[in-house]
Design a protein around this motif. Structure first.
Motif, PDB file in Angstrom:
ATOM      1  N   ASP A  43     -43.309 -23.191  17.782  1.00 11.27           N
ATOM      2  CA  ASP A  43     -42.322 -23.437  16.728  1.00 11.27           C
ATOM      3  C   ASP A  43     -42.840 -22.913  15.394  1.00 11.27           C
ATOM      4  O   ASP A  43     -42.129 -22.222  14.657  1.00 11.27           O
ATOM      5  N   ALA A  44     -44.100 -23.260  15.082  1.00  9.49           N
ATOM      6  CA  ALA A  44     -44.687 -22.806  13.815  1.00  9.49           C
ATOM      7  C   ALA A  44     -44.748 -21.285  13.764  1.00  9.49           C
ATOM      8  O   ALA A  44     -44.379 -20.671  12.758  1.00  9.49           O
ATOM      9  N   HIS A  47     -41.213 -19.756  13.265  1.00  8.74           N
ATOM     10  CA  HIS A  47     -40.737 -19.886  11.887  1.00  8.74           C
ATOM     11  C   HIS A  47     -41.522 -18.969  10.955  1.00  8.74           C
ATOM     12  O   HIS A  47     -40.977 -18.413  10.006  1.00  8.74           O
ATOM     13  N   GLY A  99     -46.909 -28.888  10.748  1.00 11.26           N
ATOM     14  CA  GLY A  99     -45.744 -29.108   9.882  1.00 11.26           C
ATOM     15  C   GLY A  99     -45.883 -28.352   8.576  1.00 11.26           C
ATOM     16  O   GLY A  99     -44.932 -27.691   8.118  1.00 11.26           O
ATOM     17  N   ILE A 100     -47.081 -28.403   7.989  1.00  9.21           N
ATOM     18  CA  ILE A 100     -47.298 -27.727   6.708  1.00  9.21           C
ATOM     19  C   ILE A 100     -47.144 -26.218   6.864  1.00  9.21           C
ATOM     20  O   ILE A 100     -46.438 -25.569   6.106  1.00  9.21           O
ATOM     21  N   CYS A 101     -47.790 -25.654   7.906  1.00  9.15           N
ATOM     22  CA  CYS A 101     -47.701 -24.203   8.113  1.00  9.15           C
ATOM     23  C   CYS A 101     -46.277 -23.760   8.342  1.00  9.15           C
ATOM     24  O   CYS A 101     -45.810 -22.782   7.762  1.00  9.15           O
ATOM     25  N   LEU A 102     -45.579 -24.510   9.204  1.00 14.14           N
ATOM     26  CA  LEU A 102     -44.207 -24.161   9.554  1.00 14.14           C
ATOM     27  C   LEU A 102     -43.349 -24.089   8.296  1.00 14.14           C
ATOM     28  O   LEU A 102     -42.698 -23.087   8.012  1.00 14.14           O
ATOM     29  N   SER A 103     -43.386 -25.160   7.491  1.00 15.97           N
ATOM     30  CA  SER A 103     -42.479 -25.185   6.342  1.00 15.97           C
ATOM     31  C   SER A 103     -42.919 -24.186   5.271  1.00 15.97           C
ATOM     32  O   SER A 103     -42.076 -23.539   4.657  1.00 15.97           O
ATOM     33  N   LEU A 104     -44.232 -24.034   5.090  1.00 15.36           N
ATOM     34  CA  LEU A 104     -44.714 -23.085   4.089  1.00 15.36           C
ATOM     35  C   LEU A 104     -44.224 -21.675   4.397  1.00 15.36           C
ATOM     36  O   LEU A 104     -43.587 -21.021   3.563  1.00 15.36           O
ATOM     37  N   PHE A 106     -41.919 -20.671   6.511  1.00 12.96           N
ATOM     38  CA  PHE A 106     -40.464 -20.538   6.603  1.00 12.96           C
ATOM     39  C   PHE A 106     -39.870 -20.467   5.206  1.00 12.96           C
ATOM     40  O   PHE A 106     -38.962 -19.661   4.947  1.00 12.96           O
ATOM     41  N   ALA A 107     -40.383 -21.286   4.275  1.00 20.50           N
ATOM     42  CA  ALA A 107     -39.872 -21.280   2.904  1.00 20.50           C
ATOM     43  C   ALA A 107     -40.115 -19.920   2.263  1.00 20.50           C
ATOM     44  O   ALA A 107     -39.202 -19.346   1.640  1.00 20.50           O
ATOM     45  N   VAL A 206     -35.387 -19.907  14.416  1.00 16.47           N
ATOM     46  CA  VAL A 206     -35.236 -21.360  14.356  1.00 16.47           C
ATOM     47  C   VAL A 206     -35.256 -21.981  15.751  1.00 16.47           C
ATOM     48  O   VAL A 206     -35.871 -23.018  15.980  1.00 16.47           O
TER      49      VAL A 206
END
Lengths: 361, 260
Positions: A43-44, A47, A99-104, A106-107, A206
């Motif tokens: 997932d990470a 993204h 979680g941090i890597c994924l959102s970073l 992706f953002a 996604v």
């Protein structure tokens, strides 16, 4: 649209072959990801592919699949490495690091995407399609790239089968045998990244994680061997790819990627419920069968040891009584007990008593 | 018991130091374990017993130190060393059979590309027979009991035909039958001249199982023949306050032992 027309349709052929290739690579590699408890790593990585896609577009100015693959490999690998670094060097646990890597990443990807859209580049034509995939845009040349990646990855996996299996099961033991476990683990992760990249065009960043996890989760239910699990996962991946693509084409306009994912998820649910031995339904049936069997034996024991005591009239007791009667172990009587054991019933009861006394000396 | 004239120790550790974050885990370990003994490693929780084995096998990085197996570096002696990790270190829901796990012990010998064949299968079956698990060869490992899983792990090390065996808490959480079976097999290995080194947690059985003992608590508290090491003052020093139950006389300490 008639079937023969559909089958000779150029776009449909591309989409179905692409979806099948995606299933063929994501199923087997997903097995390793799931067994190594790295489902979310997929997932990470997927993204994190988005900034890579955008960067490659900014640099090359086109949405050629080759550039996009290289871009997403680079950022996907960066994300995986950052995740490892975070969990090794800080007090963060794996899930938080992911979680941090994924959102970073992706953002950053979304920011780059809106930047590109702001430049009004004529060629950008739907770069956001990589968010949820745009199967219909698949070209024949893309299929060759996807096919080459799939073939290379599966060949590598077959060659290093022993190593991949042992490192996944027991990495420390593998190291004591002299295997370079860290390198093999890194290679397995890199292959997951490749599988993700193959799916970007079809399913999008996604939902791509579902294609890693779902076929493997379904396959685990049906197989007792790692090899079998991989084959089944590949079959599930291909089946959901082809089914999703077909439904999408026939329905005209429903998104292909999400339909592929939904099909795969449906197969997972069916597998979780029905698979022999591991399925939920199987467990429930086994539970009730054992319960009924125990109650029958206990009631036989009671009737044998205390023939004058009438059985209770609760629902469970009556159901057990009628089950025993159907087997010919009971006969109705007119005295206070209401029932008595037949000869067959007494013989069976003697076995139960003997087994009970043997178990509790 | 080791023949007294046996010159070369099976395992020789010189100046080994290991730390984890800012905690010293092992401090200046200096140790020779003679060949052909059944050696126990005993100490309180957090004494570094498992870490000692793992750092010898280079699974945990050490800051300093030299480890020699039968006189040569571990890296060059890998094939002579067998390892039985803690049972809880792997996920037993992995889709494979007991026989397959045992065959994994032969992967090192097979090299990079050869697949296990009929010969490997036969050797694995022999090892399963040694641990009394022949009937479970084709069983899913998730369906084995804790004791059966431990026997499978032992069988996997047995197929390696090693000279030095490391076992990490092989008796933890196993049934009495399995414990007896494991100790029987380990004694047989010792009688064949192999060296068996076991991390052990049960003080009750120490003096019956082992003929050589290392009492560890970050440092070496005492090491040598079991009857010389297993003394009340050594134990007090290793366990500190954790062993308040003990009396003053050695003979009163552990009246019962499970296996004789």
């Amino acid at each position: 649209m008639a079937w023969h027309e559909l089958l000779s349709d150029y776009t449909f052929q591309n989409v179905v072959i692409g979806a099948a290739l995606l299933g063929l690579i994501s199923g087997p590699l997903g097995c390793f990801a799931v067994l190594r408890r790295q489902s979310l790593l997929g997932d990470a990585i997927s993204h994190a592919a988005l900034p890579g896609i955008c960067l490659s577009f900014i640099i090359t100015g086109s949405r050629d699949l080759g550039g996009i693959i290289i871009g997403s490999l680079v950022t996907g690998t960066l994300a995986a490495l950052l995740m490892l670094l975070l969990t090794r060097k800080s007090r963060l646990k794996t899930d938080a690091g992911l979680g941090i890597c994924l959102s970073l990443f992706f953002a950053v990807g979304i920011v780059l995407l809106t930047y590109i859209q702001g430049t009004r580049n004529a060629a950008q034509g739907g770069l956001e399609a990589f968010l949820f995939g745009q199967a219909a845009a698949t070209l024949r040349s893309d299929l060759w790239v996807m096919g080459a990646i799939t073939l290379a990855t599966l060949t590598l996996l077959a060659a290093f089968w022993k190593q991949a299996k042992l490192v996944t099961f027991d990495a420390e033991y593998a190291r004591t045998l002299g295997m370079p476990a860290a390198a093999i683990e890194a290679a397995l992760t890199a292959m997951v990244t490749l599988a993700v990249v193959v799916g970007l065009q079809m399913v999008g960043v996604v939902l791509m994680a579902a294609m890693i996890v779902a076929p493997a989760a379904a396959a685990r239910q049906w197989s007792r061997h790692l090899g079998g699990m991989l084959v089944i996962a590949a079959a599930v991946g291909i089946a959901s790819g082809v089914t999703g693509a077909s439904i999408s084409t026939l329905s005209r306009g429903l998104a292909t990627g999400p339909l592929i994912v939904l099909t795969a998820t449906a197969i997972v649910l069916v597998s979780l419920a029905l698979a022999p031995g591991r399925g939920l339904l199987w467990g429930i049936v086994k539970h009730y069968r054992q319960k009924a069997d125990l109650q029958s034996r206990q009631l036989l024991y009671a009737l044998y040891r205390h023939p004058e005591t009438p059985p209770r009239t609760t629902l469970g007791a009556r159901r057990t009584l009628s089950r025993l009667a159907r087997k010919g172990y009971l006969a109705r009587t007119e005295d206070t007990a209401g029932v008595t054991l037949t000869d067959a019933g007494r013989a069976r009861a003697r076995q139960v008593v003997a087994a009970f006394e043997e178990a509790t000396p | 018991m080791a023949p007294p004239g046996n010159a070369e120790p099976a395992l020789s550790i010189h100046n080994l130091t290991v730390s984890y974050h800012n905690q010293p885990v092992l401090w200046d370990i200096e140790l020779d374990i003679p060949a052909g003994v059944m050696a126990g490693i005993v100490g309180p929780n957090g004494a570094g017993k498992s870490t000692l084995i793992k750092s010898l096998l280079e699974l945990v990085p050490s800051l300093s130190g030299e480890v020699r197996v039968h006189g040569k570096s571990y890296a060059s002696q890998r094939k002579r060393v067998g390892y039985v990790p803690q049972r809880s270190s792997v996920d037993w829901d992995f889709p494979t059979t007991a026989l397959d796990v045992v065959m994994m012990g032969l992967y090192g010998r097979l090299g990079w590309f050869r697949r296990p064949g009929r010969r490997e299968r036969r050797e694995a079956m022999e090892a399963l027979a040694m641990v009394g698990m022949t009937d479970f060869a084709e069983r899913q490992i998730s369906q084995l009991s804790g004791g059966q899983q431990q026997r499978v792990f032992l069988a996997r090390a047995l197929v390696q035909q090693a000279d030095v065996y490391f076992l990490d808490e092989p008796m933890a959480g196993v049934d009495a039958t399995t414990e007896r079976a494991i100790i029987e097999i380990l004694r047989r290995l010792r009688d064949q001249g192999k060296t068996v080194i076991v991390v052990h947690h049960d003080l009750q059985t120490v003096s019956t199982y082992f003929d050589w003992l290392l009492l560890l608590n970050v440092r070496v508290i005492a090491a040598g023949n079991a009857q010389d090491v297993f003394k009340i003052d050594h134990l007090r020093k290793a366990y500190g306050g954790q062993i308040a139950l003990l009396g003053d006389h050695d003979s009163l300490m552990f009246p019962a032992s499970k296996v004789t």
